[in-house]
Design a protein around this motif. Structure first.
Motif, PDB file in Angstrom:
ATOM      1  N   TYR A 250     -17.822  12.173   8.400  1.00 12.38           N
ATOM      2  CA  TYR A 250     -16.553  11.452   8.444  1.00 12.38           C
ATOM      3  C   TYR A 250     -15.700  11.900   9.629  1.00 12.38           C
ATOM      4  O   TYR A 250     -15.056  11.075  10.281  1.00 12.38           O
ATOM      5  CB  TYR A 250     -15.785  11.670   7.136  1.00 12.38           C
ATOM      6  CG  TYR A 250     -14.527  10.835   7.046  1.00 12.38           C
ATOM      7  CD1 TYR A 250     -14.603   9.459   6.863  1.00 12.38           C
ATOM      8  CD2 TYR A 250     -13.270  11.418   7.163  1.00 12.38           C
ATOM      9  CE1 TYR A 250     -13.456   8.684   6.795  1.00 12.38           C
ATOM     10  CE2 TYR A 250     -12.114  10.653   7.095  1.00 12.38           C
ATOM     11  CZ  TYR A 250     -12.212   9.286   6.909  1.00 12.38           C
ATOM     12  OH  TYR A 250     -11.077   8.526   6.850  1.00 12.38           O
ATOM     13  N   TYR A 251     -15.716  13.189   9.927  1.00 14.42           N
ATOM     14  CA  TYR A 251     -14.870  13.714  10.991  1.00 14.42           C
ATOM     15  C   TYR A 251     -15.591  13.893  12.330  1.00 14.42           C
ATOM     16  O   TYR A 251     -14.952  13.807  13.386  1.00 14.42           O
ATOM     17  CB  TYR A 251     -14.291  15.065  10.564  1.00 14.42           C
ATOM     18  CG  TYR A 251     -13.282  14.939   9.448  1.00 14.42           C
ATOM     19  CD1 TYR A 251     -11.972  14.557   9.712  1.00 14.42           C
ATOM     20  CD2 TYR A 251     -13.641  15.188   8.125  1.00 14.42           C
ATOM     21  CE1 TYR A 251     -11.040  14.432   8.700  1.00 14.42           C
ATOM     22  CE2 TYR A 251     -12.724  15.066   7.106  1.00 14.42           C
ATOM     23  CZ  TYR A 251     -11.413  14.682   7.394  1.00 14.42           C
ATOM     24  OH  TYR A 251     -10.500  14.545   6.367  1.00 14.42           O
TER      25      TYR A 251
ATOM     26  N   ILE B 207     -16.015  10.666   0.432  1.00 17.47           N
ATOM     27  CA  ILE B 207     -16.476  11.181   1.726  1.00 17.47           C
ATOM     28  C   ILE B 207     -16.991  12.616   1.624  1.00 17.47           C
ATOM     29  O   ILE B 207     -16.932  13.381   2.586  1.00 17.47           O
ATOM     30  CB  ILE B 207     -15.384  11.065   2.799  1.00 17.47           C
ATOM     31  CG1 ILE B 207     -14.108  11.808   2.373  1.00 17.47           C
ATOM     32  CG2 ILE B 207     -15.088   9.606   3.101  1.00 17.47           C
ATOM     33  CD1 ILE B 207     -13.096  11.937   3.495  1.00 17.47           C
TER      34      ILE B 207
ATOM     35  N   LEU C  64      -8.863   7.855  11.135  1.00 15.62           N
ATOM     36  CA  LEU C  64      -9.148   8.712   9.997  1.00 15.62           C
ATOM     37  C   LEU C  64      -8.152   8.384   8.888  1.00 15.62           C
ATOM     38  O   LEU C  64      -6.940   8.470   9.086  1.00 15.62           O
ATOM     39  CB  LEU C  64      -9.036  10.191  10.399  1.00 15.62           C
ATOM     40  CG  LEU C  64     -10.038  10.688  11.438  1.00 15.62           C
ATOM     41  CD1 LEU C  64      -9.713  12.115  11.855  1.00 15.62           C
ATOM     42  CD2 LEU C  64     -11.463  10.600  10.893  1.00 15.62           C
ATOM     43  N   LYS C  65      -8.657   7.995   7.745  1.00 16.40           N
ATOM     44  CA  LYS C  65      -7.790   7.665   6.622  1.00 16.40           C
ATOM     45  C   LYS C  65      -7.245   8.935   5.979  1.00 16.40           C
ATOM     46  O   LYS C  65      -7.822  10.011   6.085  1.00 16.40           O
ATOM     47  CB  LYS C  65      -8.557   6.865   5.562  1.00 16.40           C
ATOM     48  CG  LYS C  65      -9.193   5.588   6.081  1.00 16.40           C
ATOM     49  CD  LYS C  65      -8.148   4.606   6.579  1.00 16.40           C
ATOM     50  CE  LYS C  65      -8.807   3.290   6.999  1.00 16.40           C
ATOM     51  NZ  LYS C  65      -7.809   2.307   7.497  1.00 16.40           N
TER      52      LYS C  65
ATOM     53  N   THR D   2     -11.020   8.841   0.210  1.00 13.84           N
ATOM     54  CA  THR D   2     -10.055   8.252   1.131  1.00 13.84           C
ATOM     55  C   THR D   2      -8.960   7.514   0.366  1.00 13.84           C
ATOM     56  O   THR D   2      -9.186   6.958  -0.705  1.00 13.84           O
ATOM     57  CB  THR D   2     -10.736   7.270   2.101  1.00 13.84           C
ATOM     58  OG1 THR D   2     -11.369   6.220   1.353  1.00 13.84           O
ATOM     59  CG2 THR D   2     -11.776   7.990   2.952  1.00 13.84           C
TER      60      THR D   2
ATOM     61  N   GLU E 263      -7.040   4.447   0.485  1.00 19.90           N
ATOM     62  CA  GLU E 263      -6.994   3.103   1.055  1.00 19.90           C
ATOM     63  C   GLU E 263      -7.250   2.095  -0.052  1.00 19.90           C
ATOM     64  O   GLU E 263      -7.463   2.474  -1.207  1.00 19.90           O
ATOM     65  CB  GLU E 263      -8.031   2.958   2.174  1.00 19.90           C
ATOM     66  CG  GLU E 263      -9.447   3.331   1.767  1.00 19.90           C
ATOM     67  CD  GLU E 263     -10.420   3.258   2.939  1.00 19.90           C
ATOM     68  OE1 GLU E 263     -10.240   2.372   3.801  1.00 19.90           O
ATOM     69  OE2 GLU E 263     -11.359   4.067   2.978  1.00 19.90           O
TER      70      GLU E 263
ATOM     71  N   PRO F  58     -11.062   2.839  -1.960  1.00 20.31           N
ATOM     72  CA  PRO F  58     -11.337   4.258  -1.710  1.00 20.31           C
ATOM     73  C   PRO F  58     -12.826   4.544  -1.568  1.00 20.31           C
ATOM     74  O   PRO F  58     -13.658   3.933  -2.242  1.00 20.31           O
ATOM     75  CB  PRO F  58     -10.753   4.957  -2.940  1.00 20.31           C
ATOM     76  CG  PRO F  58      -9.732   4.003  -3.469  1.00 20.31           C
ATOM     77  CD  PRO F  58     -10.298   2.638  -3.193  1.00 20.31           C
ATOM     78  N   LYS F  59     -13.157   5.475  -0.680  1.00 22.05           N
ATOM     79  CA  LYS F  59     -14.543   5.877  -0.463  1.00 22.05           C
ATOM     80  C   LYS F  59     -14.685   7.378  -0.706  1.00 22.05           C
ATOM     81  O   LYS F  59     -13.802   8.160  -0.342  1.00 22.05           O
ATOM     82  CB  LYS F  59     -14.984   5.547   0.966  1.00 22.05           C
ATOM     83  CG  LYS F  59     -14.949   4.069   1.315  1.00 22.05           C
ATOM     84  CD  LYS F  59     -15.405   3.855   2.749  1.00 22.05           C
ATOM     85  CE  LYS F  59     -15.397   2.378   3.125  1.00 22.05           C
ATOM     86  NZ  LYS F  59     -14.031   1.802   3.075  1.00 22.05           N
TER      87      LYS F  59
ATOM     88  N   PRO G  75      -3.486  10.460   7.198  1.00 24.67           N
ATOM     89  CA  PRO G  75      -4.191   9.572   8.125  1.00 24.67           C
ATOM     90  C   PRO G  75      -3.956  10.021   9.556  1.00 24.67           C
ATOM     91  O   PRO G  75      -2.986  10.713   9.853  1.00 24.67           O
ATOM     92  CB  PRO G  75      -3.547   8.212   7.856  1.00 24.67           C
ATOM     93  CG  PRO G  75      -2.177   8.548   7.368  1.00 24.67           C
ATOM     94  CD  PRO G  75      -2.320   9.820   6.581  1.00 24.67           C
TER      95      PRO G  75
ATOM     96  N   GLN H 106     -19.070  14.626   4.360  1.00 23.29           N
ATOM     97  CA  GLN H 106     -17.806  15.216   4.783  1.00 23.29           C
ATOM     98  C   GLN H 106     -17.791  15.447   6.284  1.00 23.29           C
ATOM     99  O   GLN H 106     -16.847  15.085   6.986  1.00 23.29           O
ATOM    100  CB  GLN H 106     -17.575  16.541   4.044  1.00 23.29           C
ATOM    101  CG  GLN H 106     -16.383  17.345   4.511  1.00 23.29           C
ATOM    102  CD  GLN H 106     -15.037  16.712   4.244  1.00 23.29           C
ATOM    103  OE1 GLN H 106     -14.031  17.079   4.850  1.00 23.29           O
ATOM    104  NE2 GLN H 106     -14.992  15.745   3.323  1.00 23.29           N
TER     105      GLN H 106
ATOM    106  N   THR I 202      -6.747  11.394   2.888  1.00 23.97           N
ATOM    107  CA  THR I 202      -7.692  11.717   1.823  1.00 23.97           C
ATOM    108  C   THR I 202      -7.025  12.520   0.721  1.00 23.97           C
ATOM    109  O   THR I 202      -6.024  13.212   0.935  1.00 23.97           O
ATOM    110  CB  THR I 202      -8.898  12.535   2.352  1.00 23.97           C
ATOM    111  OG1 THR I 202      -8.469  13.826   2.784  1.00 23.97           O
ATOM    112  CG2 THR I 202      -9.581  11.799   3.504  1.00 23.97           C
TER     113      THR I 202
END
Length: 288
Positions: free
Chosen positions: A201-202, A162, A119-120, A154, A156, A159-160, A104, A198, A122
């Motif tokens: 996300y960033y 990404i 940012l989680k 992710t 968390e 979860p997702k 993270p 992807q 991954t």
């Protein structure tokens, strides 16, 4: 720039350490085909310097403990190529499972992402195909094409997915460098590719997070830059030393005009020493 030893940095270290292992032996010695212990356990210390994320203009320095773990099972393996499950292994073609972790990152610590969601961490998993182009007669040196394709999820409560990461790369390993007995060299180079999720996300900036210095941005799929990595290591009877240098260039990436990309090239590096504290009495044949 400063040295940090808190738990957040430890998570970052775990990601960078594992990434280096998977690339070119950054935290595990290069070994020739020989009888080796089924497993080894140890610990040591390392110093690393990495950007906050690819494209960030902020650098983090880590001085942290590092584990030394190798395992050479018939299926599960943990060594210089990372942690993987081997489904198929021949002289010229290998099929395995590839794994990776990312830590993270708090946007409060990253100027470019100030006010944006954190940012989680991954977890990445997917198949990897290795194609051997050349191998020496003693199997101590080789040139391979590594083809990992991983999906990122992710870490968390909910979860997702990404997106996907594809990182084809050429890998040359040279065991026992001429004139440097016992020293081993690993070299790797290759492009990175990611799908839209992807990269978004960033590097995407949603309209609600846009500012005068950070306009809204919609990231696209495709090319994500080049990476080059060189590692040098030596295994002594009871300890191991090694280091690596990685050059990363984002020029030409589909997201290189994102306001979150503040630096298009950088050098990352790390050194480590680990002591082997225990090993299996069972010996196995390790053949790269």
């Amino acid at each position: 720039m400063h040295w940090r030893t808190d738990m957040t940095v430890l998570m970052k270290f775990r990601r960078h350490c594992l990434a280096a292992v998977m690339l070119v032996s950054a935290v595990s010695g290069i070994q020739a085909a020989e009888d080796l212990p089924l497993w080894e356990l140890g610990a040591g210390v390392s110093a690393f310097s990495f950007p906050a994320y690819r494209g960030s203009d902020q650098t983090n320095n880590f001085l942290l403990p590092v584990p030394h773990v190798t395992y050479h099972g018939d299926f599960l393996k943990a060594d210089r190529h990372g942690i993987r499950g081997s489904f198929f292994d021949s002289d010229w073609l290998d099929l395995s499972i590839s794994l990776a972790l990312s830590p993270p990152a708090s946007s409060n610590d990253i100027t470019a992402r100030s006010g944006m969601p954190d940012l989680k961490g991954t977890f990445e998993i997917g198949p990897q195909m290795d194609v051997t182009f050349w191998r020496s007669d003693n199997r101590a040196r080789f040139l391979k094409l590594l083809l990992p394709l991983r999906t990122a999820i992710t870490l968390e409560g909910s979860p997702k997915d990404i997106g996907l990461v594809f990182h084809p790369k050429l890998n040359m390993d040279i065991t026992d460098i001429p004139g440097m007995s016992g020293w081993n060299l690993g070299m790797l180079a290759g492009p990175l590719f990611g799908d839209k999720r992807q990269h978004a996300y960033y590097y995407a900036v949603a309209p609600q997070y846009a500012t005068a210095d950070r306009p809204a941005y919609d990231a696209k799929a495709g090319y994500a830059g080049m990476q080059y990595l060189v590692a040098l290591s030596k295994r002594f009877p009871s300890y191991w030393v090694g280091g690596f240098v990685r050059y990363d260039n984002l020029s030409g990436a589909t997201f290189d005009n994102s306001p979150l990309v503040r630096q298009k090239d950088y050098v990352a590096a790390g050194i480590a020493i680990t002591w082997v504290l225990g090993e299996s009495s069972t010996r196995v044949k390790v053949d790269d």
